[in-house]
Structure formats: C-alpha cells, structure tokens
Enzyme design. Structure first.
Site, PDB file in Angstrom:
ATOM      1  N   GLU A 196       0.835  -1.199   0.000  1.00  0.00           N
ATOM      2  CA  GLU A 196       0.000   0.000   0.000  1.00  0.00           C
ATOM      3  C   GLU A 196       0.869   1.247   0.000  1.00  0.00           C
ATOM      4  O   GLU A 196       2.068   1.200   0.251  1.00  0.00           O
ATOM      5  CB  GLU A 196      -1.070  -0.014   1.109  1.00  0.00           C
TER       6      GLU A 196
ATOM      7  N   LYS B 240       2.220   0.399  19.574  1.00  0.00           N
ATOM      8  CA  LYS B 240       1.747   1.483  20.436  1.00  0.00           C
ATOM      9  C   LYS B 240       2.478   1.534  21.768  1.00  0.00           C
ATOM     10  O   LYS B 240       2.762   0.498  22.359  1.00  0.00           O
ATOM     11  CB  LYS B 240       0.247   1.305  20.676  1.00  0.00           C
TER      12      LYS B 240
HETATM   13  P1  ADP Z   1      -0.603  -4.307  13.057  1.00  0.00           P
HETATM   14  O1  ADP Z   1      -1.825  -5.119  12.760  1.00  0.00           O
HETATM   15  O2  ADP Z   1       0.662  -5.076  12.975  1.00  0.00           O
HETATM   16  O3  ADP Z   1      -0.728  -3.466  14.294  1.00  0.00           O
HETATM   17  P2  ADP Z   1      -1.422  -2.068  11.364  1.00  0.00           P
HETATM   18  O4  ADP Z   1      -1.892  -2.306   9.993  1.00  0.00           O
HETATM   19  O5  ADP Z   1      -2.469  -1.806  12.415  1.00  0.00           O
HETATM   20  O6  ADP Z   1      -0.503  -3.293  11.821  1.00  0.00           O
HETATM   21  O7  ADP Z   1      -0.383  -0.875  11.394  1.00  0.00           O
HETATM   22  C1  ADP Z   1       0.363  -0.560  12.533  1.00  0.00           C
HETATM   23  C2  ADP Z   1       1.035   0.782  12.354  1.00  0.00           C
HETATM   24  O8  ADP Z   1       1.917   0.754  11.220  1.00  0.00           O
HETATM   25  C3  ADP Z   1       0.095   1.940  12.070  1.00  0.00           C
HETATM   26  O9  ADP Z   1      -0.450   2.485  13.230  1.00  0.00           O
HETATM   27  C4  ADP Z   1       1.023   2.906  11.361  1.00  0.00           C
HETATM   28  O10 ADP Z   1       1.860   3.590  12.270  1.00  0.00           O
HETATM   29  C5  ADP Z   1       1.887   1.988  10.540  1.00  0.00           C
HETATM   30  N1  ADP Z   1       1.304   1.797   9.193  1.00  0.00           N
HETATM   31  C6  ADP Z   1       0.576   0.751   8.743  1.00  0.00           C
HETATM   32  N2  ADP Z   1       0.215   0.928   7.454  1.00  0.00           N
HETATM   33  C7  ADP Z   1       0.732   2.118   7.076  1.00  0.00           C
HETATM   34  C8  ADP Z   1       0.720   2.871   5.845  1.00  0.00           C
HETATM   35  N3  ADP Z   1       0.127   2.429   4.751  1.00  0.00           N
HETATM   36  N4  ADP Z   1       1.342   4.060   5.842  1.00  0.00           N
HETATM   37  C9  ADP Z   1       1.984   4.538   6.940  1.00  0.00           C
HETATM   38  N5  ADP Z   1       2.036   3.877   8.100  1.00  0.00           N
HETATM   39  C10 ADP Z   1       1.423   2.675   8.179  1.00  0.00           C
END
Ligand code: ADP
Length: 454
Positions: free
Chosen positions: A200, A237
């Site tokens: 993405e 986090k």
């Molecule tokens: P997980 O399920 O491992 O927690 P997430 O998809 O919730 O992964 O993403 C965790 C963190 O990674 C987000 O809060 C953000 O900081 C970063 N992140 C994820 N996708 C993106 C993106 N497309 N662009 C920028 N940061 C991203």
C-alpha cells in the site's frame, strides 16, 4: 453465563476476572507451568495448569487442553483476552462445537478481519476508503516495483495476516522495495506461518486513530469515540490518548460514523476496533481488530462504560441498551481526557531488549485520576523471559488533556520499580515532550525524536 474461563495470562486475565466477579460469574484461570507464581493464577476462583510439557507460549495456545479444562471445570464460556488465541478461528470453532460460548465475534468476522486484504475489501464494500494499495496479494518483486512505478514511492509492504507491528516494510525506492519484499515475506512466514504480502501507499506522517465499537446480537452497533494511538515505536503502540486532542468535532463525528458504517454493514457482534490513518482532512481505513484491545481502558475512563462487562453480556445474548444499560448513541457522553502508558520490563538503553529477574521494590502511584491494570507487578515477582514484557498499564484521567498529562507526569514520577529495568524514564520523556503535549504527535514521533532516549 455462570462460569467463565479466561484463556490468557497477566493483566488482561485479571481484568476479565474482575468484570466476571462484578457480574457474579465464577472464574477459571489457566497457567503454564512457568507461570505457577503468576498473579493471574491467584486472582481466579480456580486455576489449572495448561499445556503440560509444552513451551510456555505454546501452553497458552493448546486449544484442546483449554477446551478440556473448560469442560472439566464446568465453564460455560471462554474469554480469550488479546493476543494468544483471541483471533484464532480454529479455537472459536472448537468452542462452538463443544457448546462453549466464545466471548468474541462470530467465525465469519474473525475470518473477515484476520485477513487485512479481506478487511480492506469489506471497508470498501461498506463505502469507506482504505489506504490505496494493491488489489490483492503481490506475488513477485516485479509486482511491487510496478506498484511503485504507477503510484510512486514511498510504499509499504505488509503481511496479509500481520499483527503486532510485524511483517511491515517501508520502501523509499526500488532497491528498498526489492529488499523489503523478501524481508517482509520471511518475517511474515516466521511470525504468522504464511508469507502472503500486499502493498500500500506509505502515508508519510499520519496519526493513528481508532474507534471503539460495541455490537450486540440484536442489531445494535455503537461507537465509544476514538483513541489516538500515534505514539508508537516501530509501529507498536506505546502511549495512547482518548479522545484525540487535535481533531475537530466534525472530523471526530465523521470518523466515528465511518467505523460504525463498516461494522453495521457486516452485522458485527461484540467489541471491536476500527483503525484508521489520518493525514490532514483525509482518513484511510487500515484494519479491524476483532477483540478487546490493550488500550480499551482509556475509552472506559472517558465514557464510563465497562467494555469487558459489555463483552460478557453481549456474548450472553443481552441487548446493549435494554439489558446492559448502555445509553443510545446520541446520549453517550465523552467526558475529560485519559492517557495510558504501557510500562514494560524493557531496557531503553539497550534497544528495548526485555529484562528479566526479580523485582525487589515495587511501589505504585495512586490517588484521584489514576488507574492501574497490573499483571505481575509486586515486590518479589520473578519476571521470566517467556512472555510479553508488559508489566503494568497506568492510565490517568483529568478534566482536560493538560490535566491528564499533569497526572501522568506525577504517576510516572511516583513509581519505584527496582531489580528489573523498565521503560518508565523513557515514557516520562515522551509525556514531557512539547510535541506530545501539543497533541500533535504523529506515528513517526518516537523514531524521529532522539532526545526521548536520553
Ligand atoms: P498491526 O496489525 O501489525 O498493528 P497495522 O496495519 O495496524 O498493523 O499498522 C500498525 C502501524 O503501522 C500503524 O499504526 C502505522 O503507524 C503503521 N502503518 C501501517 N500501514 C501504514 C501505511 N500504509 N502508511 C503509513 N504507516 C502505516
């Protein structure tokens, strides 16, 4: 529901026992042999060793042994907490087969949201925009490069079944895209047993905003406002704030409604969180976590609604409003400001590697506006290397953000933990930093602020 087994350990197991006790439900704990002195064992009405002979983490993943204990002890429901088996479809299915209530969403929703690509499709079908990305999984480096060429850099390669900030790689150019593809794939394989990845657009410096949802089996779906979880280290986090300080009321309304729209679209039941990345006026869906989250605590503080009690009653077929007594959406009030810090037994001076050993001194803060959710934080506690390093969650609540910051500074100062290293000083630096105090911290704040580590 008369008796609930909690298939977890540490603070979240204790959190669920507390909710059960308030509802007059008996509690059953399970513990790995290495956890024989773990506090959660003693907080349950009864507790049994699980997964004998297995490695510590595997013990808590021993589905058949957990089902056996539930049946032997006469538990009629299982709460999986977060992590471990909380999003495991096989486990939820086994519970169903045995006539045990799984306190969580349906198998369909676990499947839909366990897979981030399916989750994005679902959001789109509900009319909510996800982060722009590949249509499905990418199966070769070339597909990643094609995406970069078409949409530009930076991009992010992510594990389809990812979680916990793992299996994610940012690439600023072709070279990094090539390396990132291989690394994300191997990390995904090692962590999730599946190496499928997708691409993405990398949102350069967003806020991570998530909306707490509750849905029941009577068709009610409500939100309990948002949490700002932008303060992250390596996509995990560290500090969470509710509500988000830097968001206008109209953007709050828009994002909370978007979350409800997705969850209503699928008829979601139980507690879940819809996560977004916010960049200026735009917000993009990233994923849904179909379980209770570590940071549910701060939402409870600003709404006065007990999310775990709601989970138990929802799973028992109760109506959110009529039976559980949660107000209708328009009457749910957002009051004050809450912050959570995750205190871990990690050494900030040594790349946050987990520290182990015996806690000799443990003195915690208290007083008005402080909430503590403690696992094994007490003098004499032995911190083993086998599990997650979360020791205690400290939350503060104030009438506004400045006051909850003030209280958090005081709470962190008041802690005395000796014998095992913790991240308390590091958290203090975060809370004390002007960027944090301005409410403007974005997801790259920690990684780009070296003075936090001093
Ligand atoms: P997980 O399920 O491992 O927690 P997430 O998809 O919730 O992964 O993403 C965790 C963190 O990674 C987000 O809060 C953000 O900081 C970063 N992140 C994820 N996708 C993106 C993106 N497309 N662009 C920028 N940061 C991203």
């Amino acid at each position: 529901m008369k008796k609930v087994l909690v298939a977890n350990r540490g603070e979240i197991a204790i959190r669920v026992f507390r909710a059960c006790t308030e509802l007059d439900i008996r509690t059953v704990g399970i513990y790995a042999a290495e956890d024989e002195n773990s506090m959660h064992r003693f907080k349950a009405d009864e507790a049994y060793v699980v997964g004998k002979g297995k490695r510590p983490i595997d013990a808590y993943l021993d589905i058949e042994d957990i089902i056996r204990i539930a049946k032997d002890s006469g538990a009629d429901a299982i709460h999986p907490g977060y992590g471990f088996l909380s999003e495991n479809i096989e486990f939820a299915k086994r519970c169903q087969e045995e006539g045990i209530i799984f306190i969580g969403p349906s198998l369909t929703h676990l499947d839909m949201f366990g897979d981030k690509l399916k989750a994005k499709e679902t959001a789109l079908a509900a009319g909510i925009k996800p982060v722009p990305g590949s249509d499905g999984p990418v199966n070769s480096v070339q597909e990643v490069l094609d995406f970069g060429e078409k949409h530009g850099y930076p991009l992010m390669i992510k594990a389809t079944l990812g979680g916990g900030g793992r299996g994610m790689r940012v690439a600023y150019n072709e070279k990094e895209a090539k390396e990132g593809y291989d690394r994300a794939k191997s990390e995904a394989k090692a962590a999730f047993g599946n190496d499928e990845v997708y691409v993405e657009k990398y949102i350069a410096n967003p806020k991570h905003i998530e909306v707490q949802i509750l849905g029941d089996s009577h068709g009610n779906v409500i939100h309990l406002f948002e949490r700002d979880c932008s303060v992250q280290r390596r996509h995990q986090k560290v500090v969470e704030v509710a509500p988000c300080v830097s968001m206008s009321d109209s953007q709050r309304e828009e994002i909370c409604q978007a979350a409800v729209q997705i969850m209503k679209h699928v008829g979601y039941i139980n507690a879940g969180t819809v996560e977004f990345l916010v960049e200026g006026d735009h917000f993009y869906f990233i994923e849904v976590n179909p379980r209770v989250q570590v940071e549910h605590t701060i939402t409870e503080l600003i709404t006065g609604i007990d999310i775990v009690i709601a989970q138990l009653l929802i799973a028992d077929g109760k109506d959110l409003h009529q039976d559980i007594g949660i107000p209708h959406q328009k009457d749910i009030e957002l009051r004050g400001s809450a912050i959570q810090c995750r205190i871990t037994t990690e050494d900030p001076e040594n790349q946050f590697l987990p520290d182990t050993g015996k806690i000799d001194t443990y003195r915690s803060p208290g007083g008005l506006g402080i909430r503590l959710d403690v696992g094994n934080g007490y003098a004499g506690s032995e911190i083993t290397p086998y599990f997650d390093s979360l020791l205690v969650k400290v939350c503060t609540f104030g009438t506004d953000f400045d006051k909850s910051v003030q209280k958090m500074r005081r709470a962190l100062k008041e802690f005395r933990i000796r014998g095992v290293k913790t991240n308390i000083l590091f958290l203090f630096n975060v809370i004390n930093h002007p960027v944090f105090q301005s409410g403007q911290a974005k997801t790259t704040f920690i990684d780009t602020t070296p003075e936090l580590f001093e």
